[in-house]
Enzyme design. Structure first.
Site, PDB file in Angstrom:
ATOM      1  N   SER A 214       0.831  -1.196   0.000  1.00 28.32           N
ATOM      2  CA  SER A 214       0.000   0.000   0.000  1.00 28.32           C
ATOM      3  C   SER A 214       0.879   1.265   0.000  1.00 28.32           C
ATOM      4  CB  SER A 214      -0.953  -0.045   1.204  1.00 28.32           C
ATOM      5  OG  SER A 214      -1.959   0.932   1.123  1.00 28.32           O
ATOM      6  N   ASP A 442      -9.099  -4.093  -5.665  1.00 32.65           N
ATOM      7  CA  ASP A 442      -8.542  -3.543  -4.431  1.00 32.65           C
ATOM      8  C   ASP A 442      -9.298  -2.268  -4.068  1.00 32.65           C
ATOM      9  OD1 ASP A 442      -6.877  -2.050  -2.575  1.00 32.65           O
ATOM     10  OD2 ASP A 442      -5.190  -3.313  -3.173  1.00 32.65           O
ATOM     11  N   HIS A 470      -7.352  -5.800  -0.273  1.00 30.47           N
ATOM     12  CA  HIS A 470      -6.268  -4.825  -0.353  1.00 30.47           C
ATOM     13  C   HIS A 470      -4.930  -5.527  -0.221  1.00 30.47           C
ATOM     14  CE1 HIS A 470      -4.100  -1.162  -0.120  1.00 30.47           C
ATOM     15  NE2 HIS A 470      -3.952  -1.137   1.188  1.00 30.47           N
TER      16      HIS A 470
END
Length: 501
Positions: A214, A442, A470
């Site tokens: 991320s 996602d 995610h």
């Protein structure tokens, strides 16, 4: 995400050698660095046992790389030593995302989940970036005041609600000024990436091997841009597109949550006793109705929580559960209780997980650090009125999450530290092959961001998971795990465009 898991202190380390027994490489600051960085690049951490085979240490970095003499910060570092010392390649540095994610806690919780081949060949290393967790954390508000901030109505329907939204955003920024003013200009991603090069040197590695999730992909990309020749292998999982503006990032993120919500709804309505019915479009309308209803009349709390479970907490709880498909059953139950019983405790629990609110009402500093990094990384609209124009676009594109996500950046309008950079593509020209991983549905880092980052990087390779949730690596896909582990061990990426199911 914008907002927004035995003692091996080697005598060889103490003697100035690497864990493999070879003499440690003499580490030096990169050419053109400010004078005074030599002591940071030359440091050798003192590792200590910190339970269950983990080792912990502290690495010093300058507060300001342009003026190293003006003070220093302490980075908390943890490692899980490689199981096969004779075949050890080096360190695998990780970052769990955020910004604001604590890498020390992440490695404690997830270090043993990494592929067995990685566990054999690498020390798994986590660190709390500057301003995060145990590394001189940014602090802004106490628990009750954060409760008030996170309760703010992010769908203002009147002048009074719009004024309150601005008041709470200003209070957050002022709290950060009062408690962390000296630190705020120096917590951006550019500085955190420079810290990673100091950490690389302190670990004794000539080049960096890295796995970022991320926001950790943004950090990794900025590392590669500043230190392309120091890249051995970088995995960027759940990629962030560095070329987007602050508001475009929020807009795309809101769209990502909308896509994930649609996937959840289609799954729910295809199973028996879904609280949303059997038609996906009608189910999305039913969720919107729940949001509108709780904007007027909060849900009840059977456990007696003092917070008002209004639309904002309902939306936060939904967003939290959309991060992982494993949370879909909890979201289904939470929505059933909200719709059928007018009870919101499970949605509130899901919200607390994302915001890292503890049972005693205190918070980790993840959300404060998140805001602090985002506000200095990129310019934001200059006024709340300018933000409102971006909110209108977000609401049209993502009706369930647009205003909620977009208004999350409002404190940056009042931020006491100026942005340090502007959005631009990252190319990292001269770096070794870099692996970018994207998941097609996602919610927090939309798949198109992975496509964009892989295309921007001069040596980028795209690996795709056709799935939900995610990030991909720790999601259980053998195809993703095998391709990623092979790349990290050999530094040879899979074929560009490979798709895993």
């Amino acid at each position: 995400m914008r907002w927004g898991a035995g003692l091996l202190v080697s005598a060889l380390l103490l003697a100035g050698c690497s864990d493999t027994g070879r003499p440690a490489r003499v580490q030096s600051p990169p050419p053109g660095s400010s004078a005074g960085l030599e002591e940071y690049y030359g440091q050798k951490p003192s590792w200590r046992d910190c339970h269950q085979d983990y080792e912990c240490a502290t690495v010093k970095v300058p507060l300001d790389y342009a003026r190293p003499q003006d003070g220093e910060l302490s980075l908390a570092v943890i490692r899980l030593p490689a199981r096969d010392r004779s075949e050890r390649i080096g360190s695998l540095v990780t970052n769990p995302g955020g910004p604001g994610g604590a890498g020390v806690d992440f490695v404690r919780q997830a270090g043993r989940l990494f592929g067995p081949d990685l566990r054999d060949r690498f020390d798994i290393v986590g660190f709390d970036p500057r301003g995060v967790g145990q590394s001189d954390p940014v602090r802004c508000l106490d628990g009750p005041r954060l409760d008030r901030f996170f309760s703010t109505d992010t769908s203002p329907d009147s002048a009074a609600e719009f004024t309150d939204l601005q008041t709470q955003a200003r209070a957050f920024a002022n709290g950060c000024r009062a408690r962390s003013a000296t630190l705020l200009p120096h917590v951006g991603t550019v500085d955190a990436a420079r810290d990673m090069d100091v950490l690389r040197a302190a670990l004794g590695d000539s080049k960096l091997t890295y796995l970022g999730f991320s926001y950790g992909t943004y950090l990794g990309a900025f590392y590669a841009e500043q230190f392309p020749r120091n890249v051995r292998a970088l995995v960027l999982d759940g990629a962030v597109d560095p070329s987007l503006s602050a508001t475009d990032t929020l807009l795309e993120q809101a769209k990502g949550f909308e896509t994930a919500l649609r996937a959840f709804v289609e799954n729910c309505t295809g199973t028996p006793d879904c609280p949303l019915g059997t038609d996906p479009d009608a189910a999305l309308d039913r969720i919107a109705d729940l949001q509108r209803r709780t904007d007027r009349t909060p849900l009840k709390s059977a456990r007696g929580d003092s917070r008002t479970i209004s639309e904002t907490w309902v939306t936060t709880g939904m967003a939290s559960a959309l991060y992982s498909k494993s949370q879909w059953p909890a979201l289904r139950l939470a929505l059933a209780r909200a719709i059928r019983q007018n009870e919101g405790d499970l949605l509130l629990t899901l919200a607390d997980q994302m915001l890292q609110r503890r049972p005693d009402g205190s918070y980790t500093n993840q959300m404060e650090a998140n805001m602090a990094v985002n506000c200095v990384d990129k310019p934001n609209p200059a006024t709340a009125t300018a933000y409102a124009a971006a909110v209108e676009e977000a609401e049209a594109a993502a009706p369930h999450f647009g205003s909620f996500v977009m208004w999350g950046g409002l404190p940056c309008v009042y931020w006491p530290a100026k942005p340090a950079g502007t959005p631009a593509p990252v190319t990292a020209k001269g770096a070794a092959p870099i692996l970018v991983i994207g998941t097609t549905r996602d919610p927090a880092t939309p798949y198109r961001w992975a496509e964009a980052l892989a295309a921007q990087l001069a040596s980028g390779t795209l690996l795709t998971l056709n799935g939900d949730g995610h990030t991909a690596y720790l999601g259980g896909s053998p195809c993703i795990t095998e391709a990623t582990d092979r790349y990290l061990i050999t530094a040879t990426p899979p074929r560009d465009g490979t798709v895993c199911n």
